[in-house]
Design an enzyme around this catalytic site. Structure first.
Site: not given
Length: 434
Positions: A242, A258
């Protein structure tokens, strides 16, 4: 993850073309970095969304401590002063507990690793790798001698952990599930509508080779924002997929994650897992909450009307998992410093929840150990003020002096979260480290 910017200081720079046909130099970089007090190795991978930068890997090393801060108060201001005083490369990290400087918060839980709150250094040597080519920069040393030193480094990947590692959980499954149910009560009461809860796994009296451990972690995960960081006798081995925040020119980019689903060796089942994630109402709800939080963070810094969601609910494959990733962009005004953009977005919403401040208060209440560098960020500033920082997840932290090894895993808790399912997702995310 690394852009192409020339150094702000007078470094000797030499390119060696065609040397990377064998993986020797790239493979030996984390082992060679052990010769220095401070080192930051960033490695990318083509399996993620978008390019990770011009280079496949970059290593920065130094024996000078640079800027190291242990207490919140003026850390961001000190970093801005350092960047303005020295228009140069700066490599470093931001620990999660800098939240206490951004908001009126505390961190009273125990910390077994003991990394500083913030650390940035200007490299004495930089090594860039792209394909079969390698570029070496140094103020003091001849690039050819550095290359020979790297090639002459022995790399023993077998010595990873002495003895039989006794991995311990900071809390039992029953305690974890009880915490999730209590967090859900706060959600019902309206205190938060999403919260990222993390739990620690650790090993005591464990002697490991940090460079070998990072090599193994990268081989398993091949994550696009991987990082190996050495701060004296403390280490980070990070396999992060990420990006937290990137500045390129005046453009700010955030790519919150997410939503997670396992990969499967059977192609048909693997695609079913991908589609299930894509269509999961729970994961989409978690993702859009964090996207809204990032948009709100950007609105505090960016020009009005420039904040936009470039992609929502993108599904991308990694070695171990499928991930749901969205992309938010905005334009930084000319009169605002890059540090202001980082401060206004830190810590990243994907690791806190929303509303962010209340979520962080509950994190401190329920979690049993300090996150430290976990949920923080590692990256760099270029001489002309651009930057790129990851989110420190899927990571192992190690204190060589105390032989304490630690990693956290966690997930977003929302109203319809299933505590058993959340616990299983934590175990999935911990698979690479386990």
């Amino acid at each position: 993850m690394v852009s192409d910017h020339t150094s702000g200081t007078r470094r000797k720079r030499q390119a060696f073309n065609g040397l990377m046909k064998s993986p020797g130099v790239r493979f030996k970089l984390p082992f060679w970095a052990m010769n220095f007090s401070y080192a930051c190795l960033l490695r990318g991978s083509g399996v993620s969304k978008g390019p990770v930068g011009k280079y496949d890997a970059v290593l920065a090393v130094s024996d000078h401590i640079g800027l190291s801060i242990n207490k919140p108060g003026n850390a961001f201001d000190a970093l801005q002063t350092e960047l303005e005083a020295h228009k140069d490369w700066h490599f470093g990290f931001l620990s999660y507990d800098l939240k206490n400087e951004v908001e009126k918060l505390d961190s009273l839980n125990p910390d077994g690793v003991g990394m500083p709150l913030l650390h940035f250094f200007r490299p004495e040597i930089m090594v860039f790798i792209k394909g079969a080519d390698i570029i070496i920069e140094s103020e003091k040393f001849e690039p050819e001698k550095i290359l020979n030193s790297i090639l002459g480094t022995e790399a023993d990947t077998q010595c990873v952990c002495s003895g039989e590692p006794n991995l311990k959980a900071r809390e039992t499954k029953e305690e974890y599930i009880s915490k999730i149910n209590k967090i859900k009560e706060h959600i019902v009461e309206g205190d938060v509508y999403e919260m990222n809860y993390c739990t620690e796994f650790f090993i005591e009296e464990c002697f490991v080779s940090p460079s070998a451990l990072f090599t193994r972690l990268f081989d398993i995960s091949k994550a696009p924002f991987s990082a190996f960081y050495k701060w004296q006798d403390k280490y980070l081995m990070c396999g992060s997929p990420e990006r937290f925040l990137k500045k390129e020119g005046n453009t700010l980019i955030s790519e919150p994650i997410k939503g997670t689903a396992p990969r499967h060796p059977d192609k048909e089942q693997d695609l079913k897992n991908k589609e299930a994630l894509k269509n999961s109402e729970k994961d989409r709800a978690e993702n859009v909450m964090i996207v809204d939080l990032v948009r709100n963070d950007f609105s505090r810094t960016c020009k009005p009307g420039t904040v936009e969601v470039e992609e929502l609910f993108g599904i991308y494959g990694f070695e171990q998992v499928w991930q749901m990733i969205s992309t938010v962009k905005g334009e930084l005004p000319e009169n605002k410093h890059a540090i202001e953009a980082i401060r206004n977005a830190f810590p990243m919403g994907s690791m806190t929840g929303a509303p962010k401040v209340k979520a962080m208060e509950l994190i401190e209440l329920f979690e049993l150990s300090k996150r430290g560098l976990y949920s923080g960020s590692v990256g760099y500033f270029t001489p002309d003020g651009d930057f790129d920082f990851n989110v420190v997840i899927r990571s192992i932290l190690y204190n060589e002096a105390t032989q304490y090894l630690s990693f956290h895993v966690g997930g977003a808790i929302v109203y319809d979260s299933d505590p058993e399912g959340e616990y299983e997702e934590c175990l999935l995310k911990a698979r690479s480290m386990r």
